[in-house]
Design an enzyme around this catalytic site. Structure first.
Site, PDB file in Angstrom:
ATOM      1  N   ASN A 112       0.848  -1.197   0.000  1.00  0.00           N
ATOM      2  CA  ASN A 112       0.000   0.000   0.000  1.00  0.00           C
ATOM      3  C   ASN A 112       0.879   1.242   0.000  1.00  0.00           C
ATOM      4  OD1 ASN A 112      -2.434   1.565   0.338  1.00  0.00           O
ATOM      5  ND2 ASN A 112      -1.902   1.811   2.504  1.00  0.00           N
ATOM      6  N   HIS A 114       0.811   5.213   1.371  1.00  0.00           N
ATOM      7  CA  HIS A 114       0.075   6.004   2.355  1.00  0.00           C
ATOM      8  C   HIS A 114       0.710   7.389   2.462  1.00  0.00           C
ATOM      9  CE1 HIS A 114      -2.474   6.809   5.774  1.00  0.00           C
ATOM     10  NE2 HIS A 114      -1.413   7.296   6.383  1.00  0.00           N
ATOM     11  N   SER A 141       4.776   6.945   2.482  1.00  0.00           N
ATOM     12  CA  SER A 141       5.391   5.657   2.801  1.00  0.00           C
ATOM     13  C   SER A 141       4.755   4.568   1.954  1.00  0.00           C
ATOM     14  CB  SER A 141       5.148   5.294   4.273  1.00  0.00           C
ATOM     15  OG  SER A 141       5.530   6.343   5.127  1.00  0.00           O
ATOM     16  N   ASP A 150      -2.654   0.657   8.113  1.00  0.00           N
ATOM     17  CA  ASP A 150      -1.435   1.373   7.700  1.00  0.00           C
ATOM     18  C   ASP A 150      -0.248   1.029   8.600  1.00  0.00           C
ATOM     19  OD1 ASP A 150      -2.869   2.706   5.633  1.00  0.00           O
ATOM     20  OD2 ASP A 150      -3.631   4.139   7.095  1.00  0.00           O
TER      21      ASP A 150
HETATM   22  C1  GAR Z   1      -3.018   8.918  -2.479  1.00  0.00           C
HETATM   23  O1  GAR Z   1      -2.568  10.086  -1.864  1.00  0.00           O
HETATM   24  C2  GAR Z   1      -2.711   7.712  -1.601  1.00  0.00           C
HETATM   25  O2  GAR Z   1      -1.497   7.820  -0.927  1.00  0.00           O
HETATM   26  C3  GAR Z   1      -3.876   7.747  -0.662  1.00  0.00           C
HETATM   27  O3  GAR Z   1      -4.981   8.068  -1.452  1.00  0.00           O
HETATM   28  C4  GAR Z   1      -4.540   8.879  -2.545  1.00  0.00           C
HETATM   29  C5  GAR Z   1      -5.038   8.249  -3.821  1.00  0.00           C
HETATM   30  O4  GAR Z   1      -4.759   9.067  -4.921  1.00  0.00           O
HETATM   31  N1  GAR Z   1      -4.051   6.510   0.022  1.00  0.00           N
HETATM   32  C6  GAR Z   1      -4.421   6.410   1.304  1.00  0.00           C
HETATM   33  O5  GAR Z   1      -4.712   7.370   1.978  1.00  0.00           O
HETATM   34  C7  GAR Z   1      -4.482   4.993   1.824  1.00  0.00           C
HETATM   35  N2  GAR Z   1      -4.518   4.999   3.263  1.00  0.00           N
HETATM   36  P1  GAR Z   1      -4.902   8.504  -6.397  1.00  0.00           P
HETATM   37  O6  GAR Z   1      -6.274   7.832  -6.500  1.00  0.00           O
HETATM   38  O7  GAR Z   1      -4.830   9.731  -7.251  1.00  0.00           O
HETATM   39  O8  GAR Z   1      -3.790   7.547  -6.633  1.00  0.00           O
END
Ligand code: GAR
Length: 223
Positions: A112, A114, A141, A150
């Site tokens: 994942n 994060h 991360s 996470d």
């Molecule tokens: C990203 O910032 C990712 O790190 C986060 O969601 C966003 C997705 O953006 N993920 C989390 O928060 C998971 N806990 P994207 O759909 O444009 O890739």
């Protein structure tokens, strides 16, 4: 050296900009060693589905609202992912809490990204929380997924400086730009067989990494 391609299934819920970075890396760097076998979304209207289709990647929607329990949804997801026999399952903005059965099924094949310097700020709203805490550094991360939210072993991170002018939006943009460089790099490490987990410690190129994973001092290979 692997004979079969290293395939990944990418799980998304929304915009899919991280998915796009994985696609772009494939296009711009012929040395990239992974293939994206499929993109699965739990939301029908996820923009990332359009990105996948534009890149001729098979897509699938498994709508979580059509499943009465988390276990039921995850069981369906496992069944569909297994059809692709992926080497790695890549969560890219997949905003679902996963069951222990799901996590155990894909043990050591599930990662994942994060938007924080874990173990700081698991969960949501990470950029505002970093600002509220008065942090000078924030970042992203990439970690193995366990049943701790996470909380799995950290593979790599990249930091950004928080400036006095930053708000949650500007900070999220800075972090996202780093996400787009970091995630394809880490997925490619997996494809090249450079990462493994042994006794809960992450190894890169046969060296044990520190608890916060590999540090990118500056942006990795530009895409
Ligand atoms: C990203 O910032 C990712 O790190 C986060 O969601 C966003 C997705 O953006 N993920 C989390 O928060 C998971 N806990 P994207 O759909 O444009 O890739």
């Amino acid at each position: 050296m692997r004979n079969s391609p290293f395939t990944v299934v990418v799980l998304i819920s929304g915009n899919g900009s991280n998915l796009q970075s994985l696609i772009n890396r494939k296009i711009s760097d012929k040395g990239t060693s992974y293939e994206i076998a499929a993109v699965i979304s739990n939301k029908l209207n996820a923009h990332g589905l359009k990105r996948a289709k534009a890149a001729n990647i098979p897509t699938l929607v498994i709508d979580h609202t059509r499943h009465s329990t988390r276990e039921d949804f995850d069981a369906e997801l496992i069944k569909e992912i297994d059809l692709f026999s992926p080497s790695l399952i890549v969560l890219a903005g997949f905003m679902r809490i996963l069951t222990t059965s799901f996590v155990n099924h894909f043990k050591e094949r599930l990662i994942n990204i994060h938007p924080s310097l874990l173990p700081l700020y698991p969960g949501t709203n990470t950029h505002q929380r970093a600002l509220d805490a008065g942090d000078r550094q924030h970042g992203v991360s990439v970690h193995y997924v366990t049943d701790q939210l996470d909380g799995g072993p950290i593979i790599a991170h990249a930091s950004v400086c928080i400036s006095p002018q930053d708000d949650a939006k500007s900070l999220s943009e800075k972090v996202l730009a780093n996400e787009h460089l970091l995630y394809p790099e880490v997925v490619n490490w997996f494809a090249q067989g450079r990462v493994r987990l042994e006794k809960h410690r992450v190894h890169l190129d046969n060296k044990i990494l520190p608890p916060n994973g590999f540090t990118f001092e500056r942006a990795p290979k530009s895409i």
